[in-house]
Design an enzyme around this catalytic site. Structure first.
Site, short mmCIF file in Angstrom:
data_model
loop_
_atom_site.label_atom_id
_atom_site.label_comp_id
_atom_site.label_asym_id
_atom_site.label_seq_id
_atom_site.Cartn_x
_atom_site.Cartn_y
_atom_site.Cartn_z
CG LEU A 183 -1.98 -1.17 1.41
CD1 LEU A 183 -2.63 -0.94 3.00
CD2 LEU A 183 -2.97 -1.09 0.38
CG ASP A 184 1.01 4.05 -3.30
OD1 ASP A 184 1.86 3.46 -3.48
OD2 ASP A 184 0.16 4.63 -4.05
NE ARG A 185 5.74 8.15 2.96
CZ ARG A 185 5.47 9.38 3.65
NH1 ARG A 185 5.02 9.51 5.11
NH2 ARG A 185 5.34 10.55 2.70
CB VAL A 187 -2.75 3.97 0.43
CG1 VAL A 187 -4.02 3.02 0.54
CG2 VAL A 187 -2.74 4.76 -0.76
CG HIS A 289 0.95 6.89 -7.28
ND1 HIS A 289 1.77 8.01 -7.57
CD2 HIS A 289 1.47 6.40 -6.24
CE1 HIS A 289 2.46 8.35 -6.49
NE2 HIS A 289 2.55 6.86 -5.68
#
Length: 392
Positions: A183-185, A187, A289
């Site tokens: 997961l993106d930081r 998110v 993304h």
């Protein structure tokens, strides 16, 4: 923009805890961490609504690549890792904090291809929000958690202890761990972590085989269309800018070759209040993304996304400034931190001491309004509760 720092060795380097051999060349008293654990409870300092890591000694290892070959050791660091002044690198080479093949070299030393370079330093990690990493399911070979926004999943770049894996090791004695998706930081939401290599391989095969279904929710700008919308547009990630763009045959033109990778996301509106919409996002592929860019592509970007808010949004800076969730705690400025010797010892060569936060990370992170709620595959399914902002 993507923040690039002197300690971000990317794929050219590996990390390891500082060794006593590395410390032997220092002219200062150094307390080394010898625990096999990634992190421990006492490694953290909570200040101003953020979780900090007590600075510690660490050694980065890299190998000379083609671009570096032929440079002096000082020029290499000054050119490639601009977060510190050239004078720092001169001193680090002279005192042995930077070595080549394990040996102290003169500042004029010219590096050769594939030589091993080590950089022993006093490491300051960026802070993250103080939200707990809540364990949702704990099984013999799997643990699932609700990942808070701002915390990376695993060690990367400047982050090592201030990661989901590091915090789980410190607070729940869980390790080793094998995250099976990212997961993106910024998110939040469901994160599935295997506790054995065999279980990680089980999940990996299902993900690579396209057998895993993923669900996210997002709060976007405007009234999202009521009917289901499928976006099938390539994602082109620009690593130097740290952002992606969407492209399709119509936008690129038939005579132009598309650079991005195929990507597809299905969107379904859950609710709207006329200003924002809550949208269910089901990515078919997993590009960098992807959901954020595909929502921007629809004309309804995530309402507090500083990277992908459309340029035609009125008074963009004001929009971003107002994106803090009403229930989010206020945080003091990092400048309000007053150094205490009880927190950590100052290193005379460190360019960050006596500050707690490394240079370039002074801004406050906020939770992106994108949250992972469910992953399911053949014979398994895991879920995560909705966040507080998922209400209109």
């Amino acid at each position: 923009m993507k923040r690039k720092h002197h300690d971000d060795y990317d794929n050219d380097a590996v990390e390891k805890p500082a060794s006593s051999a590395a410390a032997a060349t220092m002219n200062t008293d150094i307390v080394l961490q010898t625990s096999p654990k990634l992190s421990q409870k006492q490694d953290y300092i909570f200040h101003g609504g953020r979780r900090h890591v007590r600075p510690y000694y660490f050694e980065f290892i890299s190998h000379v690549n083609k671009r570096w070959t032929g440079k002096t050791i000082v020029d290499l660091f000054a050119d490639e890792f601009k977060g510190r002044a050239r004078e720092y690198y001169v001193g680090a080479v002279q005192c042995g904090r930077i070595k080549v093949d394990g040996e102290i070299v003169p500042v004029s030393y010219i590096v050769r291809s594939s030589q091993k370079i080590t950089h022993f330093l006093h490491r300051h990690e960026p802070p993250v929000m103080t939200d707990d990493v809540v364990i949702l399911v704990k099984e013999p070979d799997v643990v699932t958690v609700c990942k808070p926004a701002s915390i990376p999943v695993h060690p990367c770049g400047q982050y090592r202890k201030n990661t989901v894996v590091g915090i789980l090791d410190a607070e729940h004695d869980l390790g080793p761990l094998f995250p099976i998706h990212r997961l993106d930081r910024l998110v939040s939401g469901l994160l599935i972590i295997a506790r054995t290599a065999a279980k990680a391989d089980f999940f990996r095969k299902q993900i690579e085989g396209g057998m895993v279904k993923k669900r996210y929710i997002a709060k976007v700008i405007g009234v999202f269309p009521e009917d289901e919308k499928v976006v099938d547009a390539n994602i082109n990630y620009n690593g130097s800018e740290g952002r992606s763009t969407a492209e399709d045959a119509n936008s690129s033109g038939d005579d132009k070759k598309m650079k991005g990778k195929p990507a597809c996301t299905k969107f379904t509106r859950i609710d709207t209040n006329g200003t924002h919409s809550l949208v269910l996002c089901e990515p078919v592929t997993g590009r960098t993304h992807q959901i954020r860019v595909h929502l921007q592509y629809t004309g309804h970007p995530i309402a507090n996304d500083p990277l992908y808010l459309n340029q035609n949004v009125d008074d963009l800076k004001t929009k971003i400034a107002k994106r803090i969730d009403a229930g989010e705690r206020k945080m003091v400025s990092p400048e309000d931190y007053v150094y205490s010797s009880e927190d950590f010892s100052i290193d005379p060569l460190c360019t960050n001491c006596p500050k707690l936060i490394p240079q370039g990370y002074e801004e406050h992170d906020e939770a992106l309004w994108l949250h992972c709620v469910r992953y399911s595959g053949t014979g398994w399914e895991y879920e995560c509760p909705y966040p507080s902002w998922a209400s209109l």
